[in-house]
Design a protein around this motif. Sequence first.
Motif, PDB file in Angstrom:
ATOM      1  N   ASP A 162       0.804  -1.219   0.000  1.00  0.00           N
ATOM      2  CA  ASP A 162       0.000   0.000   0.000  1.00  0.00           C
ATOM      3  C   ASP A 162       0.836   1.269   0.000  1.00  0.00           C
ATOM      4  O   ASP A 162       0.331   2.363   0.209  1.00  0.00           O
ATOM      5  CB  ASP A 162      -0.956   0.013   1.208  1.00  0.00           C
ATOM      6  CG  ASP A 162      -0.229  -0.179   2.531  1.00  0.00           C
ATOM      7  OD1 ASP A 162       1.011  -0.268   2.539  1.00  0.00           O
ATOM      8  OD2 ASP A 162      -0.923  -0.250   3.568  1.00  0.00           O
ATOM      9  N   ARG A 188       3.181   2.120   2.095  1.00  0.00           N
ATOM     10  CA  ARG A 188       3.732   2.474   3.399  1.00  0.00           C
ATOM     11  C   ARG A 188       5.040   1.730   3.633  1.00  0.00           C
ATOM     12  O   ARG A 188       5.397   0.837   2.863  1.00  0.00           O
ATOM     13  CB  ARG A 188       2.725   2.161   4.512  1.00  0.00           C
ATOM     14  CG  ARG A 188       1.370   2.823   4.325  1.00  0.00           C
ATOM     15  CD  ARG A 188       1.457   4.322   4.069  1.00  0.00           C
ATOM     16  NE  ARG A 188       1.975   5.050   5.233  1.00  0.00           N
ATOM     17  CZ  ARG A 188       1.204   5.671   6.122  1.00  0.00           C
ATOM     18  NH1 ARG A 188      -0.113   5.619   6.018  1.00  0.00           N
ATOM     19  NH2 ARG A 188       1.747   6.342   7.131  1.00  0.00           N
ATOM     20  N   GLN A 198       3.589  -3.349  13.336  1.00  0.00           N
ATOM     21  CA  GLN A 198       2.548  -2.444  12.857  1.00  0.00           C
ATOM     22  C   GLN A 198       3.190  -1.336  12.028  1.00  0.00           C
ATOM     23  O   GLN A 198       4.388  -1.076  12.140  1.00  0.00           O
ATOM     24  CB  GLN A 198       1.794  -1.806  14.032  1.00  0.00           C
ATOM     25  CG  GLN A 198       1.031  -2.786  14.909  1.00  0.00           C
ATOM     26  CD  GLN A 198       0.334  -2.090  16.072  1.00  0.00           C
ATOM     27  OE1 GLN A 198       0.915  -1.243  16.746  1.00  0.00           O
ATOM     28  NE2 GLN A 198      -0.929  -2.449  16.307  1.00  0.00           N
ATOM     29  N   PHE A 213      -1.125   5.825  14.150  1.00  0.00           N
ATOM     30  CA  PHE A 213      -1.257   4.422  13.760  1.00  0.00           C
ATOM     31  C   PHE A 213      -1.926   4.316  12.408  1.00  0.00           C
ATOM     32  O   PHE A 213      -2.909   5.015  12.122  1.00  0.00           O
ATOM     33  CB  PHE A 213      -2.086   3.680  14.810  1.00  0.00           C
ATOM     34  CG  PHE A 213      -2.473   2.282  14.414  1.00  0.00           C
ATOM     35  CD1 PHE A 213      -1.541   1.268  14.415  1.00  0.00           C
ATOM     36  CD2 PHE A 213      -3.776   1.989  14.031  1.00  0.00           C
ATOM     37  CE1 PHE A 213      -1.887  -0.032  14.047  1.00  0.00           C
ATOM     38  CE2 PHE A 213      -4.134   0.704  13.672  1.00  0.00           C
ATOM     39  CZ  PHE A 213      -3.189  -0.304  13.677  1.00  0.00           C
ATOM     40  N   THR A 214      -1.376   3.424  11.543  1.00  0.00           N
ATOM     41  CA  THR A 214      -1.966   3.203  10.222  1.00  0.00           C
ATOM     42  C   THR A 214      -2.668   1.857  10.152  1.00  0.00           C
ATOM     43  O   THR A 214      -3.859   1.782   9.898  1.00  0.00           O
ATOM     44  CB  THR A 214      -0.891   3.284   9.119  1.00  0.00           C
ATOM     45  OG1 THR A 214      -0.284   4.578   9.146  1.00  0.00           O
ATOM     46  CG2 THR A 214      -1.506   3.042   7.742  1.00  0.00           C
ATOM     47  N   ARG A 215      -1.939   0.776  10.401  1.00  0.00           N
ATOM     48  CA  ARG A 215      -2.553  -0.547  10.327  1.00  0.00           C
ATOM     49  C   ARG A 215      -1.643  -1.602  10.941  1.00  0.00           C
ATOM     50  O   ARG A 215      -0.447  -1.368  11.169  1.00  0.00           O
ATOM     51  CB  ARG A 215      -2.865  -0.934   8.875  1.00  0.00           C
ATOM     52  CG  ARG A 215      -1.647  -1.170   7.992  1.00  0.00           C
ATOM     53  CD  ARG A 215      -2.075  -1.693   6.626  1.00  0.00           C
ATOM     54  NE  ARG A 215      -0.991  -1.888   5.685  1.00  0.00           N
ATOM     55  CZ  ARG A 215      -0.241  -2.994   5.600  1.00  0.00           C
ATOM     56  NH1 ARG A 215      -0.444  -4.005   6.427  1.00  0.00           N
ATOM     57  NH2 ARG A 215       0.711  -3.090   4.683  1.00  0.00           N
ATOM     58  N   ASN A 216      -2.230  -2.779  11.178  1.00  0.00           N
ATOM     59  CA  ASN A 216      -1.462  -3.949  11.599  1.00  0.00           C
ATOM     60  C   ASN A 216      -0.734  -4.559  10.405  1.00  0.00           C
ATOM     61  O   ASN A 216      -1.219  -4.494   9.268  1.00  0.00           O
ATOM     62  CB  ASN A 216      -2.389  -5.014  12.187  1.00  0.00           C
ATOM     63  CG  ASN A 216      -2.923  -4.642  13.549  1.00  0.00           C
ATOM     64  OD1 ASN A 216      -2.242  -3.993  14.347  1.00  0.00           O
ATOM     65  ND2 ASN A 216      -4.137  -5.073  13.842  1.00  0.00           N
ATOM     66  N   ASP A 220       0.360  -8.054   8.568  1.00  0.00           N
ATOM     67  CA  ASP A 220      -0.120  -9.429   8.575  1.00  0.00           C
ATOM     68  C   ASP A 220       1.055 -10.385   8.805  1.00  0.00           C
ATOM     69  O   ASP A 220       2.211  -9.965   8.913  1.00  0.00           O
ATOM     70  CB  ASP A 220      -0.901  -9.758   7.295  1.00  0.00           C
ATOM     71  CG  ASP A 220      -0.054  -9.724   6.026  1.00  0.00           C
ATOM     72  OD1 ASP A 220       1.181  -9.936   6.105  1.00  0.00           O
ATOM     73  OD2 ASP A 220      -0.620  -9.502   4.938  1.00  0.00           O
ATOM     74  N   ASN A 224      -1.491  -6.575  18.112  1.00  0.00           N
ATOM     75  CA  ASN A 224      -1.623  -7.321  16.857  1.00  0.00           C
ATOM     76  C   ASN A 224      -1.322  -8.788  17.129  1.00  0.00           C
ATOM     77  O   ASN A 224      -0.623  -9.456  16.367  1.00  0.00           O
ATOM     78  CB  ASN A 224      -0.664  -6.736  15.813  1.00  0.00           C
ATOM     79  CG  ASN A 224      -0.872  -7.307  14.420  1.00  0.00           C
ATOM     80  OD1 ASN A 224      -1.934  -7.849  14.102  1.00  0.00           O
ATOM     81  ND2 ASN A 224       0.145  -7.182  13.590  1.00  0.00           N
ATOM     82  N   ASN A 254      -2.088 -11.872  14.463  1.00  0.00           N
ATOM     83  CA  ASN A 254      -1.151 -11.909  13.344  1.00  0.00           C
ATOM     84  C   ASN A 254       0.259 -12.236  13.814  1.00  0.00           C
ATOM     85  O   ASN A 254       1.009 -12.935  13.126  1.00  0.00           O
ATOM     86  CB  ASN A 254      -1.146 -10.567  12.605  1.00  0.00           C
ATOM     87  CG  ASN A 254      -2.361 -10.384  11.718  1.00  0.00           C
ATOM     88  OD1 ASN A 254      -2.865 -11.335  11.126  1.00  0.00           O
ATOM     89  ND2 ASN A 254      -2.851  -9.158  11.611  1.00  0.00           N
TER      90      ASN A 254
END
Length: 360
Positions: A86, A88, A116, A133-136, A138, A171, A174
Amino acid sequence: MLPALTGQSPESLATWLKEAGEPAFRAAQILEWVWKKKVTSYDAMTNLPATLRSKLAEVFRLTSLEHSTTQGSADTTRKFLFRLHDGRYVESVLIPANPALYGEKSDRRTLCVSSQVGCAYGCKFCASGLAGFTRNLDASEIAGQVLAAEQLSGERVDSLVFMGMGEPMANLDNLLAAISLITGEKTLHLGARHLTISTSGLVPQIKKLAEHPQQIRLAISLHGATDEVRQQIMPVNKKWPVAELFEALDYWNSRKNQKLTLEYILIQDVNDSLEQAAILAKKARKLNAKVNLIPYNTVEGLEWKRPPNNHCKAFQQVLQNAGVTANLRLEKGHDIDAACGQLRLKQETAEGIIEAPAKR
């Protein structure tokens, strides 16, 4: 976006092969190419039929990380910056046990792994949360950092610390899926005792992880021995104060055989009083925990300062005099922005992905 092959467990890969009409024994061959031989293309999987390689390429990306930058320092610490699907970025740091001498390599290497993109917990010393914070990540993005570090360095990673960007315990699902890949016999096959998860103090997750069967090590990002001091540094302390945190650590000790580690960054005139040292010593001794003392690593955008070395040693001496194992880590990597999140922050700011964070 296709899923990454590096996120597939042996079981999920076997299921896919069965559905694709391929023999089950191919799973072991594929996993060996990915995790043992560390190939970077499907064409390199020469004992697989061309038709199977084509099927794999149609269904899976080989990896979820694209190498962007490596920064190396005089002491052989290296920081890797990876670009995600994405746009990032996430980073990992490869740290030798000792500086290389006379051109020789260190005999052990530890990789600091991110969990993360950014962080929601806002620890006041850390660059990871400066842009929020953007996202975890995987499982493929977490475990893939280990695989990529070995590919890029040409060296075996001997131990992992999940204390890079992000709060690993936030997280946890994951993370545990990634740990299954990291420790699996058919994948990276690194022993669980060589893995350390660092947390800012998420009490429910600490208790949940205590029930996990693998003997993973736990480190607590403490940085203050009392609520009054810790809350200046760790906003999470307002939700789970020191007493609740240490109750969870008592529970951890009742379930695990691994010795706890208390991480304590020394910040001048904030948490470095010898009174704090005495309180910390009492708490660490009760838990039978060791303490890692880390003089503050300057972060652009933050105004705190590093205490003088002689004061750091005096703090350490209080702990040692109380019978606590206390290591003073004069950390490596000052010249490569080695504090959590600094390289990623610079890259994403330069690309206009995020705005330069204001000083806090």
